[in-house]
Write a protein that holds these residues in place. Structure first.
Motif, PDB file in Angstrom:
ATOM      1  N   ARG A   1       0.800  -1.230   0.000  1.00 18.68           N
ATOM      2  CA  ARG A   1       0.000   0.000   0.000  1.00 18.68           C
ATOM      3  C   ARG A   1       0.835   1.285   0.000  1.00 18.68           C
ATOM      4  N   PRO A   2       1.681   1.464  -1.004  1.00 14.45           N
ATOM      5  CA  PRO A   2       2.414   2.735  -1.101  1.00 14.45           C
ATOM      6  C   PRO A   2       1.447   3.853  -1.482  1.00 14.45           C
ATOM      7  N   LYS A   3       1.920   5.108  -1.396  1.00 12.04           N
ATOM      8  CA  LYS A   3       1.071   6.234  -1.822  1.00 12.04           C
ATOM      9  C   LYS A   3       0.938   6.230  -3.339  1.00 12.04           C
ATOM     10  N   LYS A   4       2.015   5.826  -3.999  1.00 10.17           N
ATOM     11  CA  LYS A   4       1.995   5.748  -5.457  1.00 10.17           C
ATOM     12  C   LYS A   4       2.822   4.536  -5.896  1.00 10.17           C
ATOM     13  N   ALA A   5       2.314   3.807  -6.882  1.00 14.02           N
ATOM     14  CA  ALA A   5       3.090   2.697  -7.450  1.00 14.02           C
ATOM     15  C   ALA A   5       3.259   2.956  -8.945  1.00 14.02           C
ATOM     16  N   ILE A   6       4.454   2.684  -9.436  1.00 13.01           N
ATOM     17  CA  ILE A   6       4.749   2.935 -10.851  1.00 13.01           C
ATOM     18  C   ILE A   6       5.202   1.616 -11.487  1.00 13.01           C
ATOM     19  N   LEU A   7       4.429   1.181 -12.485  1.00 13.15           N
ATOM     20  CA  LEU A   7       4.792  -0.043 -13.203  1.00 13.15           C
ATOM     21  C   LEU A   7       5.740   0.323 -14.338  1.00 13.15           C
ATOM     22  N   THR A   8       6.779  -0.498 -14.552  1.00 16.37           N
ATOM     23  CA  THR A   8       7.703  -0.240 -15.660  1.00 16.37           C
ATOM     24  C   THR A   8       8.361  -1.559 -16.090  1.00 16.37           C
ATOM     25  N   HIS A   9       9.320  -1.461 -17.004  1.00 14.73           N
ATOM     26  CA  HIS A   9      10.087  -2.610 -17.504  1.00 14.73           C
ATOM     27  C   HIS A   9       9.168  -3.619 -18.218  1.00 14.73           C
ATOM     28  N   PHE A  10       8.463  -3.103 -19.203  1.00 10.76           N
ATOM     29  CA  PHE A  10       7.409  -3.874 -19.846  1.00 10.76           C
ATOM     30  C   PHE A  10       7.911  -4.810 -20.945  1.00 10.76           C
ATOM     31  N   GLY A  11       7.359  -6.007 -20.935  1.00 11.74           N
ATOM     32  CA  GLY A  11       7.542  -6.939 -22.034  1.00 11.74           C
ATOM     33  C   GLY A  11       6.432  -6.739 -23.065  1.00 11.74           C
ATOM     34  N   THR A  12       6.531  -7.494 -24.149  1.00  8.45           N
ATOM     35  CA  THR A  12       5.585  -7.350 -25.259  1.00  8.45           C
ATOM     36  C   THR A  12       4.121  -7.486 -24.814  1.00  8.45           C
ATOM     37  N   SER A  13       3.849  -8.461 -23.929  1.00  8.49           N
ATOM     38  CA  SER A  13       2.446  -8.718 -23.556  1.00  8.49           C
ATOM     39  C   SER A  13       1.842  -7.539 -22.791  1.00  8.49           C
ATOM     40  N   MET A  14       2.649  -6.819 -22.017  1.00 11.35           N
ATOM     41  CA  MET A  14       2.138  -5.638 -21.293  1.00 11.35           C
ATOM     42  C   MET A  14       1.779  -4.525 -22.274  1.00 11.35           C
ATOM     43  N   LEU A  15       2.546  -4.412 -23.346  1.00 17.97           N
ATOM     44  CA  LEU A  15       2.279  -3.357 -24.330  1.00 17.97           C
ATOM     45  C   LEU A  15       1.099  -3.746 -25.227  1.00 17.97           C
ATOM     46  N   LYS A  16       1.051  -5.020 -25.635  1.00 24.16           N
ATOM     47  CA  LYS A  16      -0.072  -5.485 -26.460  1.00 24.16           C
ATOM     48  C   LYS A  16      -1.388  -5.301 -25.740  1.00 24.16           C
ATOM     49  N   ASN A  17      -1.382  -5.484 -24.442  1.00 22.94           N
ATOM     50  CA  ASN A  17      -2.612  -5.325 -23.651  1.00 22.94           C
ATOM     51  C   ASN A  17      -2.824  -3.888 -23.179  1.00 22.94           C
ATOM     52  N   LYS A  18      -2.051  -2.967 -23.726  1.00 23.66           N
ATOM     53  CA  LYS A  18      -2.206  -1.529 -23.441  1.00 23.66           C
ATOM     54  C   LYS A  18      -2.367  -1.243 -21.948  1.00 23.66           C
ATOM     55  N   ILE A  19      -1.345  -1.564 -21.213  1.00 22.34           N
ATOM     56  CA  ILE A  19      -1.378  -1.427 -19.757  1.00 22.34           C
ATOM     57  C   ILE A  19      -1.764  -0.002 -19.327  1.00 22.34           C
ATOM     58  N   TRP A  20      -1.381   1.009 -20.131  1.00 21.37           N
ATOM     59  CA  TRP A  20      -1.693   2.405 -19.775  1.00 21.37           C
ATOM     60  C   TRP A  20      -3.194   2.701 -19.790  1.00 21.37           C
ATOM     61  N   GLU A  21      -3.969   1.861 -20.478  1.00 25.84           N
ATOM     62  CA  GLU A  21      -5.430   2.071 -20.506  1.00 25.84           C
ATOM     63  C   GLU A  21      -6.125   1.407 -19.318  1.00 25.84           C
ATOM     64  N   LYS A  22      -5.354   0.674 -18.515  1.00 24.66           N
ATOM     65  CA  LYS A  22      -5.957  -0.082 -17.413  1.00 24.66           C
ATOM     66  C   LYS A  22      -5.691   0.542 -16.043  1.00 24.66           C
TER      67      LYS A  22
END
Ligand SMILES: [Zn+2]
Ligand SMILES: [Zn+2]
Length: 253
Positions: free
Chosen positions: A209-230
């Motif tokens: 439970r941080p105040k903010k979490a930042i996802l990074t270091h994306f593989g192909t499947s994270m980009l194909k599934n448009k993680i930024w839209e989720k």
């Protein structure tokens, strides 16, 4: 000004090879201390092209979480940047021992330019100028791999979880983190591969439970599934402000 700049957000091999996202690591400026984390291939290009300009003559340290190419590709050239072409002996390199031993990713000749090499051990604090970097446990990633928590006056505690397979001790190791950066290569779980998938990362975030979490270091499947839209969906699920990093993203605090 305190900020983190995501010069690159590429994970896994194919995103790196094709430079679908840059593999240029993460820049930190905290209380007048500047350092770069995991300078993968292309870091030298990105740090010179990015605007506003980064204070390249004021880099205090380079932090290498582990020896894999997507993290270490430009470590030697970044040592030259930090030491002004090797003419000024200065700066600290923090890295695991296996980045220096057999088949080293840090050349012998560039090591001579450095003021100091700190060999990373688990759960240990290292002083860099006016910040302290504390390593977590050794991650489960097939080679020595250390994330960290950063402590400095009047700033939130910033955590970085690099490549790892999921295991429950991660949660304990990164608790009390205010801003949590987490490397999430896969959208769905892939057995036997030593990387986090999205659901595992969200478990970690929900538990810490941080105040903010930042996802990074994306593989192909994270980009194909448009993680930024989720992002909104993830925020609702975890109750945490979770964002997906993009190349050039700056987080001020
Ligand atoms: Zn990686
Ligand atoms: Zn790796």
């Amino acid at each position: 000004m305190n900020y983190i700049k995501f010069l690159g957000t590429a994970g896994a091999r194919f995103v790196m090879i094709k430079q679908v996202r840059a593999s240029a690591g993460i820049w930190f400026s905290i209380n007048e201390t500047n350092f770069i984390v995991d300078p993968g291939p292309g870091t030298i290009v990105r740090i010179n092209k990015t605007r506003p300009k980064l204070p390249l003559d004021k880099i205090n340290a380079i932090y290498l979480s582990h020896r894999h190419l997507d993290h270490s590709g430009d470590v030697n050239v970044m040592i030259e940047v930090m030491t002004e072409g090797g003419f000024k002996k200065r700066g600290i390199l923090l890295c695991p021992e296996d980045a220096l031993k057999d088949d080293p990713v840090v050349f012998q000749y560039t090591r001579k330019f450095l003021d100091k090499i700190e060999i990373l051990k688990p759960n240990t604090r290292y002083k860099v100028n006016n910040i302290e970097i504390e390593t977590g446990i050794n991650q489960n990633h097939g080679c020595e791999t250390y994330g960290f928590k950063i402590y400095s006056e009047k700033i939130p505690i910033i955590g970085y979880i690099p490549d790892t397979q999921y295991f429950s001790q991660i949660i304990d190791s990164y608790k009390n983190t205010d801003i949590l950066i987490i490397s999430v290569v896969f959208y769905e779980k892939r057995d036997g591969i030593l990387h986090l998938c999205l659901s595992e990362a969200l478990n970690i975030i929900s538990a810490i439970r941080p105040k903010k979490a930042i996802l990074t270091h994306f593989g192909t499947s994270m980009l194909k599934n448009k993680i930024w839209e989720k992002q909104e969906e993830i925020k609702e699920k975890t109750g945490v402000d979770v964002i997906a990093a993009y190349d050039g993203m700056i987080v001020n605090f």
